[in-house]
Design a protein around this motif. Structure first.
Motif, PDB file in Angstrom:
ATOM      1  N   UNK A 177      31.275  46.791  54.572  1.00  0.00           N
ATOM      2  CA  UNK A 177      30.739  47.141  53.217  1.00  0.00           C
ATOM      3  C   UNK A 177      31.500  47.194  52.113  1.00  0.00           C
ATOM      4  N   UNK A 178      32.715  47.995  52.489  1.00  0.00           N
ATOM      5  CA  UNK A 178      33.531  47.743  51.080  1.00  0.00           C
ATOM      6  C   UNK A 178      34.257  46.460  50.893  1.00  0.00           C
ATOM      7  N   UNK A 179      34.515  45.621  51.835  1.00  0.00           N
ATOM      8  CA  UNK A 179      35.058  44.377  51.658  1.00  0.00           C
ATOM      9  C   UNK A 179      34.112  43.712  50.807  1.00  0.00           C
ATOM     10  N   UNK A 180      32.802  43.746  51.028  1.00  0.00           N
ATOM     11  CA  UNK A 180      31.591  42.750  50.208  1.00  0.00           C
ATOM     12  C   UNK A 180      31.145  43.756  49.200  1.00  0.00           C
ATOM     13  N   UNK A 181      31.945  44.780  48.699  1.00  0.00           N
ATOM     14  CA  UNK A 181      31.446  45.612  47.636  1.00  0.00           C
ATOM     15  C   UNK A 181      30.098  45.889  47.582  1.00  0.00           C
ATOM     16  N   UNK A 182      29.462  46.478  48.627  1.00  0.00           N
ATOM     17  CA  UNK A 182      28.206  46.807  48.764  1.00  0.00           C
ATOM     18  C   UNK A 182      27.578  47.642  47.630  1.00  0.00           C
ATOM     19  N   UNK A 183      26.598  47.788  47.129  1.00  0.00           N
ATOM     20  CA  UNK A 183      26.163  48.544  46.115  1.00  0.00           C
ATOM     21  C   UNK A 183      25.530  49.920  46.569  1.00  0.00           C
ATOM     22  N   UNK A 184      25.803  50.936  45.917  1.00  0.00           N
ATOM     23  CA  UNK A 184      25.392  52.225  46.112  1.00  0.00           C
ATOM     24  C   UNK A 184      24.194  52.577  44.794  1.00  0.00           C
ATOM     25  N   UNK A 185      23.059  53.022  45.287  1.00  0.00           N
ATOM     26  CA  UNK A 185      22.224  53.086  43.878  1.00  0.00           C
ATOM     27  C   UNK A 185      21.871  54.661  44.246  1.00  0.00           C
ATOM     28  N   UNK A 186      21.974  55.697  43.255  1.00  0.00           N
ATOM     29  CA  UNK A 186      21.692  56.834  43.603  1.00  0.00           C
ATOM     30  C   UNK A 186      20.478  57.328  42.790  1.00  0.00           C
ATOM     31  N   UNK A 187      19.331  57.651  43.729  1.00  0.00           N
ATOM     32  CA  UNK A 187      18.327  57.886  43.088  1.00  0.00           C
ATOM     33  C   UNK A 187      17.532  59.549  42.907  1.00  0.00           C
ATOM     34  N   UNK A 188      17.324  59.806  41.699  1.00  0.00           N
ATOM     35  CA  UNK A 188      16.900  61.023  41.356  1.00  0.00           C
ATOM     36  C   UNK A 188      15.398  61.268  41.372  1.00  0.00           C
ATOM     37  N   UNK A 189      14.998  62.120  42.304  1.00  0.00           N
ATOM     38  CA  UNK A 189      13.587  62.319  42.550  1.00  0.00           C
ATOM     39  C   UNK A 189      13.013  63.345  41.258  1.00  0.00           C
ATOM     40  N   UNK A 190      12.273  62.741  40.548  1.00  0.00           N
ATOM     41  CA  UNK A 190      11.716  63.413  39.537  1.00  0.00           C
ATOM     42  C   UNK A 190      10.333  64.223  39.899  1.00  0.00           C
ATOM     43  N   UNK A 191       9.892  63.959  40.979  1.00  0.00           N
ATOM     44  CA  UNK A 191       8.549  64.378  41.420  1.00  0.00           C
ATOM     45  C   UNK A 191       8.596  66.029  41.861  1.00  0.00           C
ATOM     46  N   UNK A 192       7.493  66.349  42.208  1.00  0.00           N
ATOM     47  CA  UNK A 192       7.376  67.875  42.572  1.00  0.00           C
ATOM     48  C   UNK A 192       7.579  67.947  44.111  1.00  0.00           C
ATOM     49  N   UNK A 193       7.467  66.576  44.692  1.00  0.00           N
ATOM     50  CA  UNK A 193       7.656  66.716  46.461  1.00  0.00           C
ATOM     51  C   UNK A 193       9.068  66.244  46.519  1.00  0.00           C
ATOM     52  N   UNK A 194       9.594  67.024  47.448  1.00  0.00           N
ATOM     53  CA  UNK A 194      11.058  66.947  47.789  1.00  0.00           C
ATOM     54  C   UNK A 194      11.209  65.908  48.842  1.00  0.00           C
TER      55      UNK A 194
END
Length: 336
Positions: A210-227
């Motif tokens: 994953x590091x060698x291929x520069x895989x992307x990490x997306x951080x999702x922020x849950x804006x809803x009332x359901x966790x």
């Protein structure tokens, strides 16, 4: 010496992100109850390792060569070192038995320490590093993620991907169908030891890929009332059957989820340029990779419910949640 026999396959620090008043909600067979992280997601002696027979060791080395694992630190500095130490200990025990003398208590304790504590201690040390970067994300909606943070996130995903009973036991099941295992007379403990060694190599292999291929990490922020919920097998690839593609969505708290995927924003030349210019040890703690390897997106309620359904369907036995409301929303969504 304390023998650590309660082996956690989902990290306690990770599950504590779902705490409310020092406990989380556990769902099993449609029944809910509250538990602390200490009393869930563990199996007695699950990462216990025992000495392998000579032919079993040779098979492990043969597999490592075929899988290109022999240059990995996990192979050279962890698995082979453990095998070597166990071999020395067995030789000493054999000589002592032949001479009819008692082993020093320190040597007896060392055998037990290797067997029960080696991987639990290793995992604990790794988890300490992972907890720092996860806290950084959870405590700030748009944190500055450094190259070192990115590295730790890749390691954490690989770490949690391979260490659960569901994963290890599925590998063991496949092994039993292979001719190479048929004549080696593995005991259950030997087979699990063999598999744990293999998964340690897989962990590093995935991380390096994953590091060698520069895989992307997306951080999702849950804006809803359901966790977000999580489970006893929370990390899984949703594109297992798609060649050269990975999609792993791993909640790290009720409000945040990290997603690993191929980096669609960069072509191969751009990936190489970014990697060559930023992977410098002198700058790893200060180089911010937001919008290069890391992106931020908000997640709405339906997105959360859809992911929770996938987590529920992939679980082994248990679901873990922050609140009863999240469980009730899950039940309604899976029923629909």
């Amino acid at each position: 010496m304390e023998l650590k026999r309660r082996h956690h396959f989902v990290s306690r620090f990770y599950l504590e992100n779902w705490y409310e008043e020092n406990s989380l909600i556990v769902l099993k067979n449609n029944k809910q109850y509250k538990r602390s992280s200490k009393s869930v997601a563990f199996k007695q002696d699950f990462y216990k390792i025992v000495p392998l027979k000579t032919q079993q060791i040779e098979l492990f080395k043969s597999f490592a060569e075929k899988c290109n694992f022999t240059k990995l630190q996990a192979y050279k500095e962890v698995c082979l070192k453990i095998i070597e130490t166990q071999d020395i200990s067995q030789s000493i025990s054999k000589v002592a038995q032949e001479l009819d003398i008692n082993l020093p208590i320190d040597l007896e304790n060392m055998d037990q320490d290797i067997s029960y504590n080696t991987f639990e201690d290793k995992f604990f040390n790794e988890e300490d590093k992972f907890s720092t970067v996860l806290s950084k994300i959870i405590e700030d909606v748009h944190p500055m993620i450094t190259l070192n943070d990115y590295d730790m996130l890749l390691l954490f995903i690989a770490f949690q991907l391979v260490k659960t009973p569901k994963k290890i036991e599925s590998i063991m099941k496949l092994d039993r169908q292979m001719d190479s295992h048929a004549d080696l007379n593995f005991t259950q403990d030997e087979h699990r030891t063999f598999t744990i060694f293999m998964t340690q190599c897989y962990q590093e292999y995935f991380y390096r890929l994953w590091a060698s291929k520069a895989y992307e990490i997306t951080i999702y922020h849950n804006t809803s009332d359901i966790g977000f919920i999580t489970s006893d097998d929370p990390c899984f690839d949703q594109k297992t059957h798609v060649q050269n593609e990975v999609l792993i969505q791993l909640p790290i708290s009720p409000k945040f989820m990290i997603e690993l995927s191929s980096n669609s924003l960069l072509n191969d030349d751009e990936k190489s340029s970014v990697l060559n210019s930023t992977y410098d040890n002198n700058y790893i703690d200060n180089t911010v990779v937001n919008n290069i390897f890391i992106n931020f997106i908000n997640y709405n309620e339906q997105d959360v419910l859809n992911l929770n359904s996938k987590i529920f369907n992939n679980k082994d036995v248990y679901i873990y949640a922050h609140s009863k409301k999240d469980i009730e929303a899950l039940k309604i969504n899976t029923r629909d």
